[in-house]
Write an enzyme that holds these catalytic residues in place. Structure first.
Site, PDB file in Angstrom:
ATOM      1  N   GLY A  93     120.105  -1.339  14.111  1.00 13.16           N
ATOM      2  CA  GLY A  93     120.786  -0.095  13.779  1.00 13.16           C
ATOM      3  C   GLY A  93     119.871   1.100  13.977  1.00 13.16           C
ATOM      4  N   GLY A 107     115.112   4.078   7.756  1.00 15.89           N
ATOM      5  CA  GLY A 107     115.788   4.311   6.482  1.00 15.89           C
ATOM      6  C   GLY A 107     115.689   3.101   5.558  1.00 15.89           C
ATOM      7  CD  GLU A 114     113.871  -1.412  11.658  1.00 18.62           C
ATOM      8  OE1 GLU A 114     114.783  -1.762  10.914  1.00 18.62           O
ATOM      9  OE2 GLU A 114     113.593  -0.217  11.860  1.00 18.62           O
TER      10      GLU A 114
HETATM   11  C1  5RP Z   1     115.780   0.076   8.768  1.00 20.56           C
HETATM   12  C2  5RP Z   1     116.443   0.854   9.851  1.00 20.56           C
HETATM   13  C3  5RP Z   1     117.913   0.733   9.969  1.00 20.56           C
HETATM   14  O1  5RP Z   1     118.237   0.276  11.239  1.00 20.56           O
HETATM   15  C4  5RP Z   1     118.534   2.068   9.732  1.00 20.56           C
HETATM   16  O2  5RP Z   1     118.084   2.578   8.486  1.00 20.56           O
HETATM   17  C5  5RP Z   1     120.060   1.995   9.730  1.00 20.56           C
HETATM   18  O3  5RP Z   1     120.477   1.253   8.633  1.00 20.56           O
HETATM   19  P1  5RP Z   1     121.997   1.041   8.290  1.00 20.56           P
HETATM   20  O4  5RP Z   1     122.567   0.149   9.332  1.00 20.56           O
HETATM   21  O5  5RP Z   1     121.989   0.410   6.916  1.00 20.56           O
HETATM   22  O6  5RP Z   1     122.661   2.394   8.262  1.00 20.56           O
HETATM   23  O7  5RP Z   1     115.842   1.538  10.623  1.00 20.56           O
HETATM   24  O8  5RP Z   1     114.422   0.375   8.689  1.00 20.56           O
END
Ligand code: 5RP
Length: 234
Positions: A93, A107, A114
């Protein structure tokens, strides 16, 4: 290129959009190949969908403890990143994605792993609902994983650029990442040149990873919209 892949005139909830894009990502999984798996609520939908085809792949490389636990619970084998030389695809994501496939991520505090798993992959497939689509990165607070003793000086560097940096907290204490470090969330930035900004901040002492994914940008974004899943290629 934009392709409608789901048909409905009605609105979907954000959760339904995440489910749609998570399921749509299955077609990018290469049978017989280990798949790279990101982190977050959208990726959780992908992991749940992946369970249905788990016998067609050897397993996954995971970008977080949370994703590893979910994959394992569903009977999907998780390989260490060091066991793998290349991945055909990494699916994750984003908190923001622009018109060139540049992203802000982190986030969920998993940005370092990642980026490591994304760097193993030939192709980054981003799955996101349309709230994540922006013209210029910077509306979402920019996550930066830092060595705790450098947090103050890194925050001051962002302030000199017009940003406001705060340590991310959890249960009254600084959040500790899977790597034992802290996260600064930086508000107030407009990231006009993501490639240059990522390179610049990455070399500040004490920065572990900046949440700008420009050097590891998306090749494809499966964007959940009111009209269904749009496929954006960069
Ligand atoms: C985690 C990330 C996620 O991909 C990003 O925060 C999006 O999260 P969500 O699919 O819950 O909106 O970078 O570190």
């Amino acid at each position: 290129m934009t392709t409608a892949a789901a048909s409905s005139v009605s609105q979907y909830s954000q959760d339904e959009l995440k489910t749609l894009v998570g399921q749509a990502a299955l077609k990018y999984v290469v049978a017989g190949s280990i798949v790279g798996v990101g982190t977050g609520s959208t990726v959780n939908k992908f992991i749940d969908a992946l369970a249905a085809i788990k016998d067609s792949i050897p397993g996954a490389v995971s970008s977080s403890v949370a994703s590893t636990e979910r994959l394992t619970a569903l009977g999907i084998k998780v390989f260490d990143a060091n066991e793998v030389q290349r991945l055909a695809v990494y699916i994750d994501g984003a908190d923001e994605i622009d018109g060139q496939g540049f992203m802000v991520k982190g986030g969920g505090a998993a940005l370092t792993r990642e980026k490591i798993v994304a760097a193993l992959a030939d192709r980054f497939v981003c799955i996101a609902d349309e709230s994540k689509r922006v013209d210029v990165l910077g509306a979402f607070p920019l996550p930066v994983e830092v060595i705790p003793m450098a947090a103050g000086q890194i925050a001051r560097r962002f302030e000199a650029l017009g940003g406001q940096a705060q340590i991310r907290m959890k249960d009254g204490a600084p959040l500790v990442t899977d790597n034992g470090q802290h996260i600064l969330d930086v508000r107030g930035l407009k990231i006009a040149d993501p490639l240059a900004f990522e390179s610049e901040v990455n070399q500040w002492p004490g920065v572990v990873t900046i949440g700008v994914f420009a050097h590891q940008k998306a090749a494809v974004c499966l964007l959940g919209t009111a009209q269904g899943v749009q496929t954006l290629e960069y």
